[in-house]
Design an enzyme around this catalytic site. Structure first.
Site, PDB file in Angstrom:
ATOM      1  N   ASN A   1      -5.739   2.603 -12.594  1.00 22.37           N
ATOM      2  CA  ASN A   1      -4.736   1.657 -12.067  1.00 22.37           C
ATOM      3  C   ASN A   1      -3.309   2.189 -12.338  1.00 22.37           C
ATOM      4  O   ASN A   1      -3.253   2.811 -13.404  1.00 22.37           O
ATOM      5  CB  ASN A   1      -4.915   0.164 -12.935  1.00 22.37           C
ATOM      6  CG  ASN A   1      -3.902  -0.850 -12.507  1.00 22.37           C
ATOM      7  OD1 ASN A   1      -3.657  -0.914 -11.178  1.00 22.37           O
ATOM      8  ND2 ASN A   1      -3.164  -1.647 -13.328  1.00 22.37           N
TER       9      ASN A   1
ATOM     10  N   SER B   1       2.787   3.860 -15.613  1.00 21.36           N
ATOM     11  CA  SER B   1       1.855   4.532 -16.151  1.00 21.36           C
ATOM     12  C   SER B   1       0.529   4.520 -15.246  1.00 21.36           C
ATOM     13  O   SER B   1       0.098   3.384 -14.612  1.00 21.36           O
ATOM     14  CB  SER B   1       1.531   3.582 -17.384  1.00 21.36           C
ATOM     15  OG  SER B   1       2.728   3.510 -18.179  1.00 21.36           O
TER      16      SER B   1
ATOM     17  N   MET C   1      -4.508  -7.332  -6.452  1.00 20.61           N
ATOM     18  CA  MET C   1      -4.105  -8.478  -7.197  1.00 20.61           C
ATOM     19  C   MET C   1      -5.116  -9.470  -7.658  1.00 20.61           C
ATOM     20  O   MET C   1      -5.072 -10.596  -7.407  1.00 20.61           O
ATOM     21  CB  MET C   1      -3.022  -9.243  -6.325  1.00 20.61           C
ATOM     22  CG  MET C   1      -1.659  -8.528  -6.058  1.00 20.61           C
ATOM     23  SD  MET C   1      -0.761  -7.834  -7.520  1.00 20.61           S
ATOM     24  CE  MET C   1       0.072  -8.969  -7.928  1.00 20.61           C
TER      25      MET C   1
ATOM     26  N   GLY D   1       0.706  -1.119   0.028  1.00 14.63           N
ATOM     27  CA  GLY D   1      -0.050  -0.056  -0.049  1.00 14.63           C
ATOM     28  C   GLY D   1       0.897   1.357  -0.065  1.00 14.63           C
ATOM     29  O   GLY D   1       0.448   2.471   0.483  1.00 14.63           O
TER      30      GLY D   1
ATOM     31  N   ASP E   1      -3.825  -4.492 -17.878  1.00 13.18           N
ATOM     32  CA  ASP E   1      -3.000  -3.467 -18.018  1.00 13.18           C
ATOM     33  C   ASP E   1      -3.114  -2.641 -19.470  1.00 13.18           C
ATOM     34  O   ASP E   1      -1.961  -2.359 -20.139  1.00 13.18           O
ATOM     35  CB  ASP E   1      -1.325  -4.012 -17.784  1.00 13.18           C
ATOM     36  CG  ASP E   1      -1.207  -4.437 -16.616  1.00 13.18           C
ATOM     37  OD1 ASP E   1      -1.762  -3.954 -15.377  1.00 13.18           O
ATOM     38  OD2 ASP E   1      -0.415  -5.664 -16.314  1.00 13.18           O
TER      39      ASP E   1
ATOM     40  N   HIS F   1       0.652   0.870 -13.163  1.00 16.05           N
ATOM     41  CA  HIS F   1       1.613  -0.364 -13.766  1.00 16.05           C
ATOM     42  C   HIS F   1       2.965   0.109 -13.806  1.00 16.05           C
ATOM     43  O   HIS F   1       3.177   1.501 -14.312  1.00 16.05           O
ATOM     44  CB  HIS F   1       0.943  -0.640 -15.036  1.00 16.05           C
ATOM     45  CG  HIS F   1       1.618  -1.736 -15.404  1.00 16.05           C
ATOM     46  ND1 HIS F   1       1.437  -3.172 -14.954  1.00 16.05           N
ATOM     47  CD2 HIS F   1       2.604  -1.673 -16.609  1.00 16.05           C
ATOM     48  CE1 HIS F   1       2.317  -3.809 -15.722  1.00 16.05           C
ATOM     49  NE2 HIS F   1       3.181  -3.136 -16.521  1.00 16.05           N
TER      50      HIS F   1
END
Ligand code: GRF
Length: 231
Positions: free
Chosen positions: A115, A144, A98, A19, A153, A117
């Site tokens: 998200n 990104s 995950m 986190g 992704d 990545h």
């Protein structure tokens, strides 16, 4: 910029582990002019380290343990959605979460779920991005933030942060430098989305009123993490 009277967008951060990106978002959202508040940190694992970090920061937390639902992803996601509803969430940030999400859940959060990545998409989707970047010999690497679409992704890219790969880099060293970029990049990207400045057209993000490239890009120079060029 949001006016003083403009309500801040209510954000949930979904985590499965450490986190550190969540903590960076929580810290950014403490800023008086930040257009989002972190209303919930939600984890699929009760042992996620980030839960304690969130609680210590005074952020509401919840756990929806995916194992309790066996293979029933729809029921798992219904439980996630209940938590998001209870906390009146408007934007979801995945940060080291995950679990793969079903197309129906993703569709429900279309252009409202982000998200992060650890690679310069569309290169190096999936896991072990830093080792793969080193093996490929790329000279530039980074992170990104993108909107989530059913394909992993993928999805329109909101902002990217880049750094130079060094000849003697290890995957661990790269990971640490990319993570430092992630912690600046995610708050930047969430700010743009919460301000309502990100439009998606033909699969690409257009940023309303972007005056400077560094609103959507942390480059080696602006990231301050690489030595300046001498010229
Ligand atoms: C980060 O590298 C992020 O890019 C990836 O998972 C990692 C999560 O780290 N999606 P943390 O839990 O935010 O520390």
């Amino acid at each position: 910029m949001p006016g003083k009277h403009m309500a801040r967008r209510r954000v949930a951060i979904l985590i499965s582990g450490r986190g550190s990106n969540m903590a960076a978002l929580v810290a950014a959202a403490r800023g008086a002019d930040y257009p989002a508040e972190i209303a919930l940190v939600l984890s699929n694992r009760s042992d996620a380290k980030g839960l304690a970090t969130a609680r210590a920061a005074g952020v509401a937390t919840a756990v929806v343990d995916h194992k309790a639902f066996g293979k029933d992803r729809v029921a798992f996601e219904a439980a996630l959605q209940r938590e998001l509803d209870v906390h009146r969430i408007e934007i979801v940030c995945l940060a080291g979460f995950m679990r793969l999400l079903t197309p129906d859940f993703v569709a429900r959060w279309h252009d409202r779920m982000l998200n992060i990545h650890p690679a310069l998409l569309p290169a190096f989707k999936g896991l072990d991005t830093h080792a793969r970047a080193l093996a490929a010999g790329v000279k530039i690497h980074g992170a990104s933030v993108h909107f989530v679409v059913p394909e992993m992704d993928s999805g329109p890219i909101i902002a990217q942060g880049a750094l130079a790969v060094r000849a003697d880099d290890t995957a661990e060293a790269l990971e640490a430098r990319v993570l430092a970029i992630e912690h600046r990049l995610y708050p930047m990207a969430l700010r743009l989305v919460a301000e309502g400045r990100v439009r998606v057209e033909e699969g690409r993000c257009l940023i309303d009123g972007a005056r400077r490239a560094d609103e959507v890009l942390l480059s080696p120079a602006s990231a301050g993490l690489n030595p300046p060029q001498d010229n």
